[in-house]
Design an enzyme around this catalytic site. Structure first.
Site, mmCIF file in Angstrom:
data_model
loop_
_atom_site.group_PDB
_atom_site.id
_atom_site.type_symbol
_atom_site.label_atom_id
_atom_site.label_comp_id
_atom_site.label_asym_id
_atom_site.label_seq_id
_atom_site.Cartn_x
_atom_site.Cartn_y
_atom_site.Cartn_z
ATOM 1 N N GLY A 77 35.010 37.933 36.285
ATOM 2 C CA GLY A 77 34.182 36.757 35.436
ATOM 3 C C GLY A 77 35.419 35.629 35.260
ATOM 4 N N MET A 109 40.058 34.777 35.189
ATOM 5 C CA MET A 109 41.482 35.114 35.249
ATOM 6 C C MET A 109 42.308 34.172 34.521
ATOM 7 S SD MET A 109 43.618 37.367 36.321
ATOM 8 C CE MET A 109 45.509 37.136 36.280
ATOM 9 N N ASN A 165 45.411 33.256 34.480
ATOM 10 C CA ASN A 165 46.647 32.731 35.152
ATOM 11 C C ASN A 165 47.258 31.562 33.946
ATOM 12 O OD1 ASN A 165 45.909 33.687 37.741
ATOM 13 N ND2 ASN A 165 44.481 32.082 37.585
ATOM 14 N N GLU A 218 40.259 34.618 27.700
ATOM 15 C CA GLU A 218 41.218 34.330 28.573
ATOM 16 C C GLU A 218 42.388 33.518 27.827
ATOM 17 O OE1 GLU A 218 41.251 35.634 31.178
ATOM 18 O OE2 GLU A 218 39.145 36.123 31.529
ATOM 19 N N HIS A 264 44.879 35.798 26.099
ATOM 20 C CA HIS A 264 45.926 36.343 27.107
ATOM 21 C C HIS A 264 47.256 35.527 27.342
ATOM 22 C CE1 HIS A 264 44.350 40.011 28.767
ATOM 23 N NE2 HIS A 264 43.018 39.360 29.133
#
Length: 921
Positions: free
Chosen positions: A318, A320, A322, A355, A358
């Site tokens: 869905g 990521m 980074n 995200e 994270h």
């Protein structure tokens, strides 16, 4: 990483474990052991042995990677130059790194202040994705520079450094070069120490066509013409903080963007396909609100100067996380003000929240090894809801959490082939297996339970201690428990180890006795197994935070206890005989509850008169459904309870009810009275359908839109006459351009007309798909195509799934939609997968999409021999990353078969009896 949303699971696989009356217990034990024997006879009871694996040697490690990459967007290759500042910790004559699908041309090592030593050999260990560089003399301890020139392929596998196909506004097909490195695919872009604990800084440069956008984790610090080619530029990015390889990212392509600054001064940009900048504004608004929310929550500032969010055309997951450059599927980031439905807005908000969490939890502090993946993903899957609740309180998102994550995790975790939250991971091939509902949804559920147990103030304090202590480093699960324990003074590690280190969860059996003015509760816990009561010698035990509420104040706990033994007695003071008592307020504790019959009887009116809070009505119904699934209570009893939801106003409660009725419908599609359960569905859903109508009323909001779509889709699929006629009328007007359907009505209308349509309807839908400019609309159509019923049209849909018209990552939802659409569709989808296995497996290269495909396609079967057939097929066509999923699917097929044999006749009799004497509301 956010996994793409799967269709609702085909069955809530949960069975009872508490102490029923002795005769029934004996019956269940014998049934359970029979089923376990059947599992063993099919070889489904144990996972295969793991492959041997060794982590990289610690004798040489990187300090900084200086990396320059030059992708060729026409030939799909790339050239790379790596200069890594490295430390030799132990004298050696070889350097072992990770490397996959890369050809090294030259390599050398220059000790600081000494001469360069050229490598004399490159030994590739392809199976382990490693390369050993051999040197003619010993590399002494100290620092130096490792130089490697290499070439690689821009692959089409949606992993590593890969190509992504897109169409320009003028209709020309072009390619972008993009990355997806989690879990272990940075090694496909450059030789590296590709383990999360081996952190370093990165200086990245990209040599790209001057008319393309080039992005990486950090901001651009230089852009200059490239020697020998006036059409190419070299773009240099600022040095990153210390970070893991799986978080490195670069993108080269054509994009527009919208930008803003968060109130903390961080530059936030959302990159969209050319001409679609408007569709990035919603995500931009969410991101700009989210960064300051997390900064305040963690009390740690966002550590980079910018954050980019970018929509990638071909993308397996869905999204990521980074660091500084978050990549998304288009449907997880782009919102069209006119053509996006309410559920898409909600999904985008959740994925952005996930995200960005994270950026702290995962990127700033990173798991030491993949064994701790659940900590990254479970935490982000929990806090995304906290964030969305902050940004959009009108979404009632925590009630939705219970239906979307909590119950989904319990379905999977009740199986014999589940796994603990924390799984010991060795070989990288094993990592894909644990990107599942246990790591994400159970992880999120136990963190939600922990947060409730600790309290928000101490939880935030502990999070700050953890992030501050381990920033730019790596940590393990135990490190988080230690910080939370220090902040709260509670036995966090002791409690949480019972939830993370053993699989499964308890069922709490409760009975009550009135003693004068008090209520005495007797509680006992047993492991909850989908194959029947736990029959082992040593039943696992959990330390269970339990909350108890009463009808006097349904929204607040009268008592909170920690159940740390198999049985407990609890006295509730001052509870009148006519008051109900309920365990698990808010459905926060990760357990199921079975009430004695009189306790249950007293709770049921709370469903009809809505005195039970919505999330408790949902939890009660879901627990009962799982008990019926187990054969502890009759499925007929649950159908009667479902009829009590006639006055239900809450979207999420209806959503969970709808999911369970869908499971029952799938099960009964194996009988000759499938139409009778459709009549039941129509009876349950028509009152709410009439109340809602087709068009929004003044003052309605987000949840009303979701509910209308859900109810009309359910009625339309079941063949409700008035709904079908209106759907056909509106569809005709939509196709003819007279009155375009609102985005929230498209899915239910498309589903209804296809389910009850012919070849002409399917052709119109495929034409709409071809004309759609927006990926959300294409996906919406792809997900419902499987509703078509004729065998000939089903084949047409399956062929379409593998055509150029469907993006590779979306093929899974087309085939899964066929399997979930009808009994014939299920058989056809399974045959199609077998016939096209080589192409499908090659397309997904054993990633988690292959597991998703298998699960969606076979889990609805309910005949014992199908479990054997599925197992036999995958024995001769191995799918290593999906082994656990295959075991779970076979187990589910056997459970379905047992449920059908046990309850089909009584369900049929009940439905016939209802027809002859309909119930009164």
């Amino acid at each position: 990483m956010w996994l793409a949303a799967a269709a609702p699971s085909l069955a809530r696989r949960l069975l009872f474990l508490g102490p029923p009356p002795p005769p029934l217990l004996l019956l269940l034990l014998s049934r359970s052991s029979r089923r376990r024997r059947r599992l063993h006879s099919l070889g489904l009871a144990a996972m295969p042995e793991k492959r041997p694996f060794e982590r990289l040697p610690a004798d040489v490690s990187p300090i900084n990677y200086s990396l320059c990459l030059k992708p060729d967007l026409l030939d799909f290759t790339f050239e790379g130059k790596l200069e890594a500042a490295a430390q030799v910790r132990q004298a050696t004559n070889q350097i072992v790194m990770n490397c996959a699908d890369i050809d090294i041309i030259t390599a050398s090592y220059a000790p600081e202040g000494d001469e360069e030593i050229h490598a004399t050999g490159f030994n590739y260990q392809n199976e382990d994705e490693k390369v050993t560089l051999s040197f003619p003399s010993t590399l002494q301890t100290g620092t130096g520079t490792l130089k490697i020139d290499f070439v690689g392929e821009l692959n089409d596998k949606m992993k590593g450094f890969y190509r992504s196909k897109y169409t320009t506004p003028s209709g020309e097909v072009r390619y972008a070069a993009v990355t997806q490195f989690e879990a272990t695919d940075a090694r496909r872009a450059f030789p590296c120490w590709d383990e999360p604990a081996i952190k370093a800084t990165f200086d990245i440069s990209l040599v790209v066509p001057k008319d393309r956008v080039a992005l990486s984790n950090m901001n651009v610090i230089d852009r200059k013409p490239y020697p020998d080619d006036e059409n190419v530029v070299e773009v240099k990015f600022a040095r990153t903080p210390v970070m893991s390889t799986y978080l490195v990212a670069f993108v080269v392509g054509e994009y527009d963007f919208v930008e803003t600054r968060s109130k903390d001064g961080v530059c936030v940009r959302v990159y969209t396909p050319v001409g679609k900048a408007e569709q990035g504004k919603f995500a931009l608004e969410v991101a700009a609100k989210t960064l300051p929310f997390y900064k305040d929550y963690f009390n740690v500032p966002y550590p980079l100067p910018k954050i980019d969010l970018i929509a990638i055309a071909d993308f397996a997951a869905g999204a990521m996380e980074n660091w500084g450059l978050v990549t998304y599927r288009e449907t997880a980031l782009l919102i069209d003000p006119k053509n996006s439905c309410s559920s898409s807005r909600q999904w985008v908000a959740l994925v952005v929240g996930h995200e960005l969490a994270h950026q702290w939890f995962g990127n700033l502090v990173t798991m030491e090894w993949w064994t701790h993946l659940w900590l990254n993903e479970g935490f982000a899957s929990w806090i995304e809801y906290l964030c969305v609740d902050h940004c959009f309180p009108e979404y009632d998102i925590w009630t939705q959490f219970v239906s979307a994550d909590y119950t989904r995790a319990q379905e999977l975790d009740a199986l014999d082939n589940s796994h603990p939250i924390e799984v010991s991971v060795g070989h990288p091939a094993e990592v894909d297996e644990i990107f599942d509902a246990i790591s994400y949804s159970k992880g999120a559920s136990v963190i939600r339970m922990l947060h409730d147990y600790i309290g928000d103030k101490d939880f935030k304090k502990g999070m700050n201690m953890y992030l501050t202590k381990f920033q730019q480093k790596n940590a393990a699960t135990e490190d988080l428990w230690e910080s939370l324990e220090n902040a709260s003074g509670k036995p966090i590690a002791a409690v949480m180890n019972t939830w993370t280190k053993q699989m499964g969860f308890p069922l709490i059996y409760v009975e009550a006795e009135q003693v004068e003015d008090d209520r005495l509760l007797r509680l006992s816990q047993r492991k909850f197994c989908a194959s029947g009561p736990y029959v082992g010698e040593d039943c696992p035990q959990w330390m269970v935070p339990i909350t108890i509420s009463t009808s006097e104040d349904p929204n607040h706990a009268k008592l909170k206890i920690l159940m740390d033994k198999p049985e407990m007695n609890v006295v509730l003071k001052n509870v009148k005989p006519d008051q109900w008592v309920k365990l698990n307020l808010g459905t926060v504790g990760f357990y199921r509850t079975q009430y004695s019959s009189d306790m249950l009887e007293s709770l049921l009116p709370g469903i009809r008169d809505l005195s039970l809070p919505p999330v408790d009505r949902l939890g009660l119904q879901n627990d009962l459904f799982s008990l019926a699934r187990a054969g502890i209570i009759s499925t007929v009893e649950v159908l009667k309870v479902m009829e009590a939801f006639v006055n239900e106003p809450n979207y999420t409660v209806w959503s969970d009810l709808s999911c369970n009725l869908g499971i029952l419908s799938t099960l009964l599609s194996h009988t000759d009275f499938y139409e009778e359960i459709q009549e039941f569905v129509k009876d349950v859903f028509s009152p709410i359908g009439e109340r809602l109508g087709w068009d929004p009323k003044p003052g309605e909001g987000h949840l009303d839109a979701l509910l209308r779509g859900l109810v009309l889709g359910k009625l339309g699929k079941a063949g409700h006459k008035a709904t079908l006629e209106e759907a056909r009328r509106r569809f005709k007007d939509h196709v003819e351009g007279k009155q375009i359907l609102s985005a929230d009505l498209r899915s239910p209308v498309y589903l209804t007309v296809l389910k009850h349509g012919d070849g002409t309807t399917l052709d119109i839908m495929l034409k709409l798909h071809k004309q759609a400019d927006m990926q959300e609309e294409k996906n919406r159509i792809e997900r419902v195509l499987g509703a078509t019923l004729s065998p000939e049209l089903i084949q047409k849909v399956l062929t379409f799934a593998l055509s150029e018209e469907v993006r590779p990552q979306d093929t899974v939802s087309v085939i899964g939609g066929v399997a979930g659409g009808s009994k014939h569709g299920r058989k056809a989808a399974w045959k199609f997968i077998k016939d096209n296995w080589e192409e499908l497996y090659n397309r997904y290269q054993g990633g988690f999409l292959i597991s998703r495909l298998i699960k969606l396609s076979v889990e609805g079967f309910a005949v014992d021999k199908m479990a054997g057939e599925v197992k036999a097929f995958f024995e001769s066509h191995p799918a290593p990353s999906a082994e656990r999923t295959i075991q779970q699917c076979c187990e589910n097929i056997l459970l379905n078969a047992a449920w059908l044999k046990r309850d089909a006749e009584s369900i049929h009799q009940y439905l016939l009896q209802r027809k002859s004497s309909p119930p009164t509301a």
